[in-house]
Design a protein around this motif. Structure first.
Motif, PDB file in Angstrom:
ATOM      1  N   GLY A 193      45.163  75.518  60.077  1.00 50.89           N
ATOM      2  CA  GLY A 193      45.039  76.054  58.726  1.00 50.89           C
ATOM      3  C   GLY A 193      44.341  75.096  57.776  1.00 50.89           C
ATOM      4  O   GLY A 193      44.142  75.417  56.597  1.00 50.89           O
ATOM      5  N   TRP A 194      43.951  73.935  58.278  1.00 51.37           N
ATOM      6  CA  TRP A 194      43.292  72.917  57.462  1.00 51.37           C
ATOM      7  C   TRP A 194      41.827  72.778  57.867  1.00 51.37           C
ATOM      8  O   TRP A 194      41.409  73.226  58.943  1.00 51.37           O
ATOM      9  CB  TRP A 194      43.986  71.570  57.631  1.00 51.37           C
ATOM     10  CG  TRP A 194      45.271  71.430  56.859  1.00 51.37           C
ATOM     11  CD1 TRP A 194      46.269  72.354  56.729  1.00 51.37           C
ATOM     12  CD2 TRP A 194      45.699  70.286  56.114  1.00 51.37           C
ATOM     13  NE1 TRP A 194      47.286  71.868  55.960  1.00 51.37           N
ATOM     14  CE2 TRP A 194      46.965  70.600  55.558  1.00 51.37           C
ATOM     15  CE3 TRP A 194      45.140  69.052  55.858  1.00 51.37           C
ATOM     16  CZ2 TRP A 194      47.673  69.697  54.772  1.00 51.37           C
ATOM     17  CZ3 TRP A 194      45.849  68.147  55.079  1.00 51.37           C
ATOM     18  CH2 TRP A 194      47.106  68.469  54.535  1.00 51.37           C
ATOM     19  N   GLY A 195      41.074  72.129  57.011  1.00 54.72           N
ATOM     20  CA  GLY A 195      39.693  71.781  57.303  1.00 54.72           C
ATOM     21  C   GLY A 195      39.302  70.592  56.451  1.00 54.72           C
ATOM     22  O   GLY A 195      40.001  70.246  55.483  1.00 54.72           O
ATOM     23  N   GLY A 196      38.193  69.954  56.791  1.00 49.94           N
ATOM     24  CA  GLY A 196      37.803  68.779  56.019  1.00 49.94           C
ATOM     25  C   GLY A 196      36.343  68.451  56.152  1.00 49.94           C
ATOM     26  O   GLY A 196      35.649  68.935  57.052  1.00 49.94           O
ATOM     27  N   TRP A 197      35.875  67.621  55.220  1.00 46.52           N
ATOM     28  CA  TRP A 197      34.489  67.190  55.211  1.00 46.52           C
ATOM     29  C   TRP A 197      34.354  65.817  55.868  1.00 46.52           C
ATOM     30  O   TRP A 197      35.188  64.936  55.664  1.00 46.52           O
ATOM     31  CB  TRP A 197      33.972  67.089  53.781  1.00 46.52           C
ATOM     32  CG  TRP A 197      33.934  68.399  53.073  1.00 46.52           C
ATOM     33  CD1 TRP A 197      32.962  69.358  53.133  1.00 46.52           C
ATOM     34  CD2 TRP A 197      34.922  68.910  52.157  1.00 46.52           C
ATOM     35  NE1 TRP A 197      33.282  70.420  52.317  1.00 46.52           N
ATOM     36  CE2 TRP A 197      34.481  70.181  51.710  1.00 46.52           C
ATOM     37  CE3 TRP A 197      36.139  68.416  51.679  1.00 46.52           C
ATOM     38  CZ2 TRP A 197      35.196  70.951  50.810  1.00 46.52           C
ATOM     39  CZ3 TRP A 197      36.871  69.178  50.789  1.00 46.52           C
ATOM     40  CH2 TRP A 197      36.406  70.436  50.357  1.00 46.52           C
ATOM     41  N   VAL A 198      33.283  65.661  56.625  1.00 48.04           N
ATOM     42  CA  VAL A 198      32.989  64.387  57.279  1.00 48.04           C
ATOM     43  C   VAL A 198      31.765  63.774  56.591  1.00 48.04           C
ATOM     44  O   VAL A 198      30.765  64.463  56.365  1.00 48.04           O
ATOM     45  CB  VAL A 198      32.715  64.597  58.774  1.00 48.04           C
ATOM     46  CG1 VAL A 198      32.346  63.273  59.440  1.00 48.04           C
ATOM     47  CG2 VAL A 198      33.931  65.201  59.456  1.00 48.04           C
ATOM     48  N   ALA A 199      31.856  62.495  56.250  1.00 44.22           N
ATOM     49  CA  ALA A 199      30.763  61.819  55.552  1.00 44.22           C
ATOM     50  C   ALA A 199      30.745  60.346  55.955  1.00 44.22           C
ATOM     51  O   ALA A 199      31.604  59.877  56.712  1.00 44.22           O
ATOM     52  CB  ALA A 199      30.941  61.957  54.032  1.00 44.22           C
ATOM     53  N   TRP A 200      29.761  59.631  55.431  1.00 42.48           N
ATOM     54  CA  TRP A 200      29.642  58.199  55.662  1.00 42.48           C
ATOM     55  C   TRP A 200      29.792  57.456  54.336  1.00 42.48           C
ATOM     56  O   TRP A 200      29.288  57.906  53.306  1.00 42.48           O
ATOM     57  CB  TRP A 200      28.285  57.840  56.273  1.00 42.48           C
ATOM     58  CG  TRP A 200      28.045  58.400  57.631  1.00 42.48           C
ATOM     59  CD1 TRP A 200      27.181  59.400  57.975  1.00 42.48           C
ATOM     60  CD2 TRP A 200      28.672  57.998  58.849  1.00 42.48           C
ATOM     61  NE1 TRP A 200      27.237  59.646  59.322  1.00 42.48           N
ATOM     62  CE2 TRP A 200      28.143  58.801  59.885  1.00 42.48           C
ATOM     63  CE3 TRP A 200      29.643  57.047  59.169  1.00 42.48           C
ATOM     64  CZ2 TRP A 200      28.545  58.676  61.215  1.00 42.48           C
ATOM     65  CZ3 TRP A 200      30.051  56.924  60.491  1.00 42.48           C
ATOM     66  CH2 TRP A 200      29.500  57.729  61.497  1.00 42.48           C
ATOM     67  N   ALA A 201      30.469  56.324  54.379  1.00 40.78           N
ATOM     68  CA  ALA A 201      30.573  55.425  53.223  1.00 40.78           C
ATOM     69  C   ALA A 201      30.093  54.040  53.647  1.00 40.78           C
ATOM     70  O   ALA A 201      29.954  53.748  54.842  1.00 40.78           O
ATOM     71  CB  ALA A 201      32.017  55.361  52.719  1.00 40.78           C
ATOM     72  N   GLU A 202      29.843  53.198  52.642  1.00 40.72           N
ATOM     73  CA  GLU A 202      29.435  51.831  52.943  1.00 40.72           C
ATOM     74  C   GLU A 202      30.596  51.067  53.594  1.00 40.72           C
ATOM     75  O   GLU A 202      31.752  51.250  53.207  1.00 40.72           O
ATOM     76  CB  GLU A 202      28.996  51.112  51.674  1.00 40.72           C
ATOM     77  CG  GLU A 202      27.683  51.621  51.105  1.00 40.72           C
ATOM     78  CD  GLU A 202      26.529  51.404  52.073  1.00 40.72           C
ATOM     79  OE1 GLU A 202      26.437  50.291  52.641  1.00 40.72           O
ATOM     80  OE2 GLU A 202      25.727  52.340  52.262  1.00 40.72           O
ATOM     81  N   PRO A 203      30.306  50.220  54.557  1.00 36.79           N
ATOM     82  CA  PRO A 203      31.392  49.464  55.217  1.00 36.79           C
ATOM     83  C   PRO A 203      31.953  48.389  54.292  1.00 36.79           C
ATOM     84  O   PRO A 203      31.347  48.030  53.280  1.00 36.79           O
ATOM     85  CB  PRO A 203      30.690  48.845  56.426  1.00 36.79           C
ATOM     86  CG  PRO A 203      29.262  48.692  55.985  1.00 36.79           C
ATOM     87  CD  PRO A 203      28.987  49.881  55.095  1.00 36.79           C
ATOM     88  N   ASP A 204      33.120  47.883  54.655  1.00 39.13           N
ATOM     89  CA  ASP A 204      33.707  46.759  53.930  1.00 39.13           C
ATOM     90  C   ASP A 204      33.950  45.621  54.909  1.00 39.13           C
ATOM     91  O   ASP A 204      33.461  45.640  56.045  1.00 39.13           O
ATOM     92  CB  ASP A 204      34.987  47.181  53.208  1.00 39.13           C
ATOM     93  CG  ASP A 204      35.988  47.868  54.150  1.00 39.13           C
ATOM     94  OD1 ASP A 204      35.949  47.596  55.366  1.00 39.13           O
ATOM     95  OD2 ASP A 204      36.816  48.661  53.660  1.00 39.13           O
ATOM     96  N   GLN A 205      34.708  44.639  54.489  1.00 39.58           N
ATOM     97  CA  GLN A 205      34.949  43.467  55.331  1.00 39.58           C
ATOM     98  C   GLN A 205      35.919  43.756  56.478  1.00 39.58           C
ATOM     99  O   GLN A 205      35.941  43.018  57.468  1.00 39.58           O
ATOM    100  CB  GLN A 205      35.492  42.315  54.473  1.00 39.58           C
ATOM    101  CG  GLN A 205      34.528  41.832  53.405  1.00 39.58           C
ATOM    102  CD  GLN A 205      33.210  41.362  53.994  1.00 39.58           C
ATOM    103  OE1 GLN A 205      33.185  40.545  54.925  1.00 39.58           O
ATOM    104  NE2 GLN A 205      32.105  41.876  53.472  1.00 39.58           N
ATOM    105  N   ASP A 206      36.711  44.794  56.340  1.00 40.82           N
ATOM    106  CA  ASP A 206      37.716  45.098  57.364  1.00 40.82           C
ATOM    107  C   ASP A 206      37.101  45.964  58.458  1.00 40.82           C
ATOM    108  O   ASP A 206      37.427  47.150  58.620  1.00 40.82           O
ATOM    109  CB  ASP A 206      38.915  45.804  56.733  1.00 40.82           C
ATOM    110  CG  ASP A 206      39.706  44.899  55.813  1.00 40.82           C
ATOM    111  OD1 ASP A 206      39.914  43.729  56.187  1.00 40.82           O
ATOM    112  OD2 ASP A 206      40.098  45.362  54.719  1.00 40.82           O
ATOM    113  N   VAL A 207      36.206  45.359  59.231  1.00 41.10           N
ATOM    114  CA  VAL A 207      35.436  46.135  60.204  1.00 41.10           C
ATOM    115  C   VAL A 207      36.262  46.534  61.426  1.00 41.10           C
ATOM    116  O   VAL A 207      35.774  47.274  62.285  1.00 41.10           O
ATOM    117  CB  VAL A 207      34.192  45.346  60.662  1.00 41.10           C
ATOM    118  CG1 VAL A 207      33.227  45.140  59.508  1.00 41.10           C
ATOM    119  CG2 VAL A 207      34.600  43.996  61.283  1.00 41.10           C
TER     120      VAL A 207
END
Length: 407
Positions: A193-207
């Motif tokens: 019953g759920w759905g969501g969007w997939v996207a990219w963000a800039e990475p941080d130090q916690d790789v």
């Protein structure tokens, strides 16, 4: 990398092969089985309905189940170079408070590598030895004959009919090829019953950190890959119909201080009105083979992303199928498919069941139930929640190069 080739050229290459194989779908499962068969000296015809090579797509977390597959293909070093280690996991409650942080390395290191990689990078790794593929091509008909399958292939020009000893349908959750051999009633669907969007963000130090927000009517997940941070922002489909900006604004109103990473994830989705939308459903076929047609990957059993194991199980299934075909004759194909299903279907459905259980734990709209869920989750060790997955890692199939599997 794979080379775009005409269907006629691929068919010509199969002449003289002891086994004529058609692989439908150049995604993770189809690419894996095609490359394994090519290492055996065969020339499987690989077709993909997309008109071009896949882009970076979305993020994947790959369990150590894939390690022996990558070793067989000889691509482990490139895989390690193009992925990042996932060593830690953190989750937050609706107020943004950290409820737990766990060592994934402690959970999985004894089995092998647990890595984050984009789908595009993974396909590049799998296809690094080269090979042919025909894009923009679908299978429009399958004629089952006693000793072969007659497939009609349409690349947008004149349809071509060719005979194969085996057709592998690896064309996804909504597989059109599966629909040519199985009635819809034989494919069960589990809908969150759920759905969501997939996207990219800039990475941080916690790789090495995967971080999630378990909210009220909202879920935010962030997972590192090489050079990027993969993001999913999900909620009940009736709420996500409002669009990215309004849904994200609602998440922010209901949440406290969510932390910089979760905040950037929400920003990335709000700024991406064309972000890929994933309806969070799965599927389960009641058989994995019909005559000489085999289902593989999502076409056999599609996964929710909640346990992060679907792609790994697809690769493992391709590895088992490829091993059983390594020395198979055309007459032996039906028996090889029976053994493939007997070996993998129980494993895959167990993993799929764990993903469904986690979805029932993670996706709540009620504030009261969300609070109870988070209290339980806070005091439940991650190893307990993932025990079915670690059991699969402990009992991986052992594959003989001669084409048999044993436990």
């Amino acid at each position: 990398m794979l080379e775009a080739t005409s269907i006629q050229a691929q068919l010509a290459d199969t002449r003289g092969d002891r086994l004529r194989v058609l692989v439908v779908g150049a995604g993770v499962a189809g690419m894996t089985v095609a490359q394994l068969l090519r290492r055996e000296g065969l020339h499987p015809v690989l077709v993909e309905r997309s008109p071009r090579e896949a882009d970076s797509g979305y993020m994947l977390a790959l369990m150590p189940l894939v390690d022996p597959v990558l070793d067989t293909l000889g691509v482990r070093e490139r895989y390690l170079a193009d992925s990042v280690g996932l060593d830690r996991y953190r989750f937050r409650n609706p107020a943004g408070t950290t409820l737990g942080e766990y060592s994934l390395a402690g959970l999985f290191d004894r089995f092998g590598d647990y890595r984050g990689i984009s789908r595009g990078e993974l396909l590049g790794v799998l296809g690094s030895a080269g090979g042919a593929v025909t894009y923009g091509t679908t299978v429009t008909a399958l004629g089952r004959r006693p000793a072969a399958v007659a497939a009609t292939l349409d690349d947008g020009s004149a349809p071509v009919e060719a005979e194969f000893d085996l057709v592998v349908a690896a064309d996804g959750l909504h597989s059109p090829t599966r629909g040519l051999v199985l009635d819809p009633g034989r494919v069960a669907t589990y809908d969150t019953g759920w759905g969501g969007w997939v996207a990219w963000a800039e990475p941080d130090q916690d790789v090495d950190l995967g971080e999630e927000l378990w909210g009220v009517g909202a879920f935010v997940g962030t997972y590192p890959v090489k050079g990027h941070l993969g993001v999913i922002v999900a909620g009940p489909r009736s709420d996500t119909e409002a669009g990215t900006e309004r849904f994200v604004a609602g998440v922010r109103r209901r949440s406290g201080s969510v932390g910089s990473r979760i905040g950037r994830a929400l920003d990335a989705v709000a700024r991406s009105p064309d972000a890929y939308y994933w309806s969070l459903t799965d599927c389960r076929s009641d058989t994995w083979s019909v005559g000489r047609v085999a289902l593989l990957g999502d076409a056999a059993a599609g996964f929710l992303p909640t346990a992060g194991i679907g792609a790994a199980m697809a690769m493992e299934s391709a590895w088992v199928l490829g091993s059983l075909l390594a020395d198979a004759t055309p007459d032996g194909v039906p028996d090889a498919l029976r053994r493939y299903e007997a070996a993998q279907r129980p494993r895959v459905e167990a993993a799929q069941g764990n993903s469904r259980q986690l979805a029932r734990l993670m996706f709540f709209r009620s504030r009261v139930l969300s609070g109870l869920r988070n209290t339980v989750a806070r005091f439940t060790p991650l190893g307990t929640a993932l025990r079915p997955i670690t059991r699969l890692l402990q009992e991986q199939p052992r594959v003989r190069s001669a084409g048999t599997t044993r436990r």
